[in-house]
Design a protein around this motif. Sequence first.
Motif, PDB file in Angstrom:
ATOM      1  N   ASP A 114      -7.318  17.692   4.951  1.00 47.29           N
ATOM      2  CA  ASP A 114      -8.219  18.686   5.535  1.00 47.29           C
ATOM      3  C   ASP A 114      -8.607  19.749   4.511  1.00 47.29           C
ATOM      4  O   ASP A 114      -9.703  20.303   4.569  1.00 47.29           O
ATOM      5  N   ARG A 115      -7.709  20.032   3.569  1.00 47.11           N
ATOM      6  CA  ARG A 115      -8.027  21.008   2.511  1.00 47.11           C
ATOM      7  C   ARG A 115      -9.075  20.467   1.557  1.00 47.11           C
ATOM      8  O   ARG A 115      -9.938  21.200   1.076  1.00 47.11           O
ATOM      9  N   ILE A 116      -8.989  19.163   1.273  1.00 43.05           N
ATOM     10  CA  ILE A 116      -9.897  18.527   0.315  1.00 43.05           C
ATOM     11  C   ILE A 116     -11.255  18.285   0.962  1.00 43.05           C
ATOM     12  O   ILE A 116     -12.299  18.597   0.411  1.00 43.05           O
ATOM     13  N   LYS A 117     -11.214  17.692   2.138  1.00 42.67           N
ATOM     14  CA  LYS A 117     -12.441  17.346   2.866  1.00 42.67           C
ATOM     15  C   LYS A 117     -12.114  17.460   4.345  1.00 42.67           C
ATOM     16  O   LYS A 117     -11.143  16.895   4.819  1.00 42.67           O
ATOM     17  N   LYS A 118     -12.928  18.192   5.054  1.00 39.40           N
ATOM     18  CA  LYS A 118     -12.664  18.414   6.475  1.00 39.40           C
ATOM     19  C   LYS A 118     -12.436  17.092   7.198  1.00 39.40           C
ATOM     20  O   LYS A 118     -13.120  16.105   6.931  1.00 39.40           O
ATOM     21  N   LEU A 119     -11.473  17.101   8.105  1.00 41.34           N
ATOM     22  CA  LEU A 119     -11.124  15.898   8.855  1.00 41.34           C
ATOM     23  C   LEU A 119     -12.194  15.571   9.888  1.00 41.34           C
ATOM     24  O   LEU A 119     -12.851  16.462  10.426  1.00 41.34           O
ATOM     25  N   SER A 120     -12.306  14.288  10.174  1.00 38.73           N
ATOM     26  CA  SER A 120     -13.181  13.850  11.266  1.00 38.73           C
ATOM     27  C   SER A 120     -12.556  14.302  12.574  1.00 38.73           C
ATOM     28  O   SER A 120     -11.385  14.699  12.624  1.00 38.73           O
ATOM     29  N   THR A 121     -13.303  14.211  13.646  1.00 36.01           N
ATOM     30  CA  THR A 121     -12.790  14.607  14.960  1.00 36.01           C
ATOM     31  C   THR A 121     -11.551  13.790  15.333  1.00 36.01           C
ATOM     32  O   THR A 121     -10.579  14.331  15.846  1.00 36.01           O
ATOM     33  N   GLY A 122     -11.591  12.487  15.070  1.00 37.63           N
ATOM     34  CA  GLY A 122     -10.453  11.616  15.391  1.00 37.63           C
ATOM     35  C   GLY A 122      -9.210  11.995  14.616  1.00 37.63           C
ATOM     36  O   GLY A 122      -8.107  12.061  15.179  1.00 37.63           O
ATOM     37  N   GLU A 123      -9.369  12.235  13.316  1.00 37.41           N
ATOM     38  CA  GLU A 123      -8.214  12.620  12.503  1.00 37.41           C
ATOM     39  C   GLU A 123      -7.742  14.027  12.841  1.00 37.41           C
ATOM     40  O   GLU A 123      -6.555  14.312  12.780  1.00 37.41           O
ATOM     41  N   ARG A 124      -8.639  14.903  13.235  1.00 36.95           N
ATOM     42  CA  ARG A 124      -8.250  16.254  13.660  1.00 36.95           C
ATOM     43  C   ARG A 124      -7.353  16.162  14.900  1.00 36.95           C
ATOM     44  O   ARG A 124      -6.328  16.813  14.986  1.00 36.95           O
ATOM     45  N   ARG A 125      -7.733  15.309  15.860  1.00 40.10           N
ATOM     46  CA  ARG A 125      -6.908  15.109  17.059  1.00 40.10           C
ATOM     47  C   ARG A 125      -5.549  14.512  16.689  1.00 40.10           C
ATOM     48  O   ARG A 125      -4.528  14.884  17.255  1.00 40.10           O
ATOM     49  N   LEU A 126      -5.557  13.573  15.747  1.00 43.66           N
ATOM     50  CA  LEU A 126      -4.312  12.954  15.297  1.00 43.66           C
ATOM     51  C   LEU A 126      -3.410  14.003  14.645  1.00 43.66           C
ATOM     52  O   LEU A 126      -2.203  14.037  14.909  1.00 43.66           O
ATOM     53  N   LEU A 127      -3.976  14.870  13.824  1.00 41.42           N
ATOM     54  CA  LEU A 127      -3.206  15.954  13.211  1.00 41.42           C
ATOM     55  C   LEU A 127      -2.641  16.876  14.281  1.00 41.42           C
ATOM     56  O   LEU A 127      -1.463  17.238  14.235  1.00 41.42           O
ATOM     57  N   ASP A 128      -3.461  17.238  15.247  1.00 40.56           N
ATOM     58  CA  ASP A 128      -2.993  18.126  16.322  1.00 40.56           C
ATOM     59  C   ASP A 128      -1.833  17.497  17.088  1.00 40.56           C
ATOM     60  O   ASP A 128      -0.845  18.161  17.392  1.00 40.56           O
ATOM     61  N   THR A 129      -1.942  16.207  17.382  1.00 41.58           N
ATOM     62  CA  THR A 129      -0.873  15.491  18.098  1.00 41.58           C
ATOM     63  C   THR A 129       0.397  15.454  17.253  1.00 41.58           C
ATOM     64  O   THR A 129       1.488  15.762  17.744  1.00 41.58           O
ATOM     65  N   ALA A 130       0.264  15.063  15.996  1.00 36.50           N
ATOM     66  CA  ALA A 130       1.426  14.960  15.112  1.00 36.50           C
ATOM     67  C   ALA A 130       2.090  16.324  14.931  1.00 36.50           C
ATOM     68  O   ALA A 130       3.326  16.435  14.975  1.00 36.50           O
ATOM     69  N   LYS A 131       1.286  17.355  14.772  1.00 36.23           N
ATOM     70  CA  LYS A 131       1.836  18.694  14.579  1.00 36.23           C
ATOM     71  C   LYS A 131       2.559  19.166  15.843  1.00 36.23           C
ATOM     72  O   LYS A 131       3.633  19.764  15.764  1.00 36.23           O
ATOM     73  N   GLN A 132       1.986  18.870  17.002  1.00 36.64           N
ATOM     74  CA  GLN A 132       2.623  19.247  18.260  1.00 36.64           C
ATOM     75  C   GLN A 132       3.973  18.549  18.407  1.00 36.64           C
ATOM     76  O   GLN A 132       4.958  19.171  18.808  1.00 36.64           O
ATOM     77  N   ILE A 133       4.036  17.271  18.069  1.00 38.46           N
ATOM     78  CA  ILE A 133       5.287  16.513  18.161  1.00 38.46           C
ATOM     79  C   ILE A 133       6.312  17.089  17.188  1.00 38.46           C
ATOM     80  O   ILE A 133       7.475  17.313  17.547  1.00 38.46           O
ATOM     81  N   LEU A 134       5.888  17.345  15.959  1.00 40.71           N
ATOM     82  CA  LEU A 134       6.786  17.890  14.935  1.00 40.71           C
ATOM     83  C   LEU A 134       7.309  19.265  15.343  1.00 40.71           C
ATOM     84  O   LEU A 134       8.514  19.524  15.302  1.00 40.71           O
ATOM     85  N   VAL A 135       6.400  20.132  15.751  1.00 41.04           N
ATOM     86  CA  VAL A 135       6.787  21.491  16.135  1.00 41.04           C
ATOM     87  C   VAL A 135       7.726  21.473  17.332  1.00 41.04           C
ATOM     88  O   VAL A 135       8.731  22.184  17.349  1.00 41.04           O
ATOM     89  N   SER A 136       7.428  20.638  18.325  1.00 42.94           N
ATOM     90  CA  SER A 136       8.277  20.619  19.522  1.00 42.94           C
ATOM     91  C   SER A 136       9.710  20.222  19.187  1.00 42.94           C
ATOM     92  O   SER A 136      10.653  20.774  19.736  1.00 42.94           O
ATOM     93  N   GLU A 137       9.876  19.283  18.249  1.00 45.03           N
ATOM     94  CA  GLU A 137      11.235  18.883  17.873  1.00 45.03           C
ATOM     95  C   GLU A 137      11.921  19.969  17.050  1.00 45.03           C
ATOM     96  O   GLU A 137      13.098  20.260  17.247  1.00 45.03           O
ATOM     97  N   LEU A 138      11.182  20.602  16.158  1.00 48.20           N
ATOM     98  CA  LEU A 138      11.779  21.667  15.341  1.00 48.20           C
ATOM     99  C   LEU A 138      12.146  22.882  16.190  1.00 48.20           C
ATOM    100  O   LEU A 138      13.130  23.559  15.902  1.00 48.20           O
TER     101      LEU A 138
END
Length: 164
Positions: A114-138
């Motif tokens: 995302d820093r290099i080139k803005k993510l597509s909508t699909g990858e943005r959703r995937l990042l949001d999901t992955a981050k939510q899963i990671l944060v919830s466990e931490l």
Amino acid sequence: MLMIGDKVVYPMHGAGVIEAVEEHEVLGQRQLYYILTMPYGGMRVMIPMKNADNVGLRGVIDEPDVTKVIDVLRTAPAQTNANWNRRFNANLSKIKSGNIFEVAEVVRNLMLQDRIKKLSTGERRLLDTAKQILVSELVLACNKDLCSVEAWIDGLFLENTPGD
């Protein structure tokens, strides 16, 4: 055997706490369910006890594994596949695995992408999901609140670009 009060991870949904074991009838069949409360949004999830292993329900990581997650977030990623579709499917498989280290890789790789080139909508959703899963466990592994864990992860990327 999991018990009330155990902190667990439900792949693709994140971490939660077993609040109860209840019997419910679903599609005409009565069975016992774990009732999980998730720290993200307070969502409640019912998981049939007999399917807990099949869906990949597992305990939350411990302190040494939190350190390993931080190491993953700080490590330079391997060469990413330039093909968006293959990269998306590989990341989705990692998230579905329920493996916290693979989820951390997805967060790291997509945040850097995302820093290099803005993510597509699909990858943005995937990042949001992955981050939510990671944060919830931490949140559960570190006994910290949601905002401080999110700020901590964001801070790791601000202060330290992986591979530098």
